[in-house]
Design an enzyme around this catalytic site. Structure first.
Site, PDB file in Angstrom:
ATOM      1  N   SER A 144      -1.841  -1.884  -3.759  1.00 25.55           N
ATOM      2  CA  SER A 144      -0.938  -2.369  -4.792  1.00 25.55           C
ATOM      3  C   SER A 144      -1.334  -3.720  -5.360  1.00 25.55           C
ATOM      4  CB  SER A 144       0.478  -2.501  -4.216  1.00 25.55           C
ATOM      5  OG  SER A 144       0.949  -1.285  -3.714  1.00 25.55           O
ATOM      6  N   ILE A 202       7.282  -6.166  -9.976  1.00 24.38           N
ATOM      7  CA  ILE A 202       6.759  -4.869 -10.373  1.00 24.38           C
ATOM      8  C   ILE A 202       5.451  -4.626  -9.630  1.00 24.38           C
ATOM      9  CG2 ILE A 202       6.045  -3.400 -12.288  1.00 24.38           C
ATOM     10  CD1 ILE A 202       9.002  -4.379 -12.439  1.00 24.38           C
ATOM     11  N   GLU A 203       5.413  -3.544  -8.893  1.00 30.40           N
ATOM     12  CA  GLU A 203       4.247  -3.143  -8.098  1.00 30.40           C
ATOM     13  C   GLU A 203       3.580  -1.963  -8.791  1.00 30.40           C
ATOM     14  OE1 GLU A 203       3.546  -1.598  -3.461  1.00 30.40           O
ATOM     15  OE2 GLU A 203       5.551  -2.152  -4.171  1.00 30.40           O
ATOM     16  N   VAL A 204       2.282  -2.045  -8.977  1.00 31.88           N
ATOM     17  CA  VAL A 204       1.502  -0.919  -9.496  1.00 31.88           C
ATOM     18  C   VAL A 204       0.569  -0.492  -8.382  1.00 31.88           C
ATOM     19  CG1 VAL A 204      -0.139  -0.143 -11.238  1.00 31.88           C
ATOM     20  CG2 VAL A 204       1.634  -1.804 -11.853  1.00 31.88           C
TER      21      VAL A 204
END
Length: 132
Positions: free
Chosen positions: A115, A126-128
Site C-alpha cells: 500500500s 486514503i490507501e491505494v
C-alpha cells in the site's frame, strides 16, 4: 433463521466542500462525480467507480439519517488497484499529491497487500493497494 450481508452498496463521506472533493477524486482516481435524486427528491452527489459509489454529504448540512457525529476528515479508506504502485507514485507526484507512507506491506480483507497512503482535501486517509 440466520442472517448475513453480501456486499457494501455505498458509503458516505462528510466533506467540507463537495466540489473540491469531487475534483480531487475525479482527477486523482478517475472516479466519476454524478448527481442523483434519491427517493426524497433532493439533489445529491456521488463518486462512482466500477460498481461502487461514495455518497457525499456537505458538513453541517448532512442528509438524515446520518452518522451520530458526522465530521469531515474522519475516514480511512482502502482502494484496491491492479495498476502497479510505482505507477500510482508517479501519478501522485505529477499531480502534486504528497505520499504519506509506503509502499508498505499490509493485510487486506483477502490477504497480503502492498500500500501507499495519501490524504484527500479533508484529511481522510486514503490507501491505494495492490495484492501482494
Amino acid at each position: 433463521m440466520s442472517v448475513s450481508v453480501t456486499q457494501l452498496d455505498h458509503l458516505v463521506l462528510t466533506v467540507a466542500d463537495i466540489d473540491a472533493t469531487s475534483a480531487f477524486y475525479t482527477q486523482v482516481f478517475g472516479m466519476t462525480a454524478e448527481q442523483f435524486h434519491p427517493a426524497d427528491g433532493t439533489l445529491r452527489t456521488a463518486l462512482v467507480f466500477g460498481s461502487q459509489k461514495i455518497n457525499l454529504h456537505q458538513a453541517g448540512s448532512e442528509y438524515r439519517p446520518h452518522a451520530a457525529r458526522p465530521v469531515a476528515g474522519s475516514a480511512d479508506l482502502c482502494f484496491l488497484s491492479e495498476t502497479p504502485l510505482a505507477t500510482w507514485q508517479s501519478h501522485f507526484s505529477d499531480l502534486g499529491v504528497q505520499i504519506e507512507d509506503g509502499p508498505i506491506a499490509r493485510t487486506g480483507a483477502m490477504g497480503p497487500i502492498m500500500s501507499v497512503y495519501i490524504r484527500d482535501p479533508d484529511g481522510n486517509l486514503i490507501e491505494v493497494s495492490n495484492a501482494a
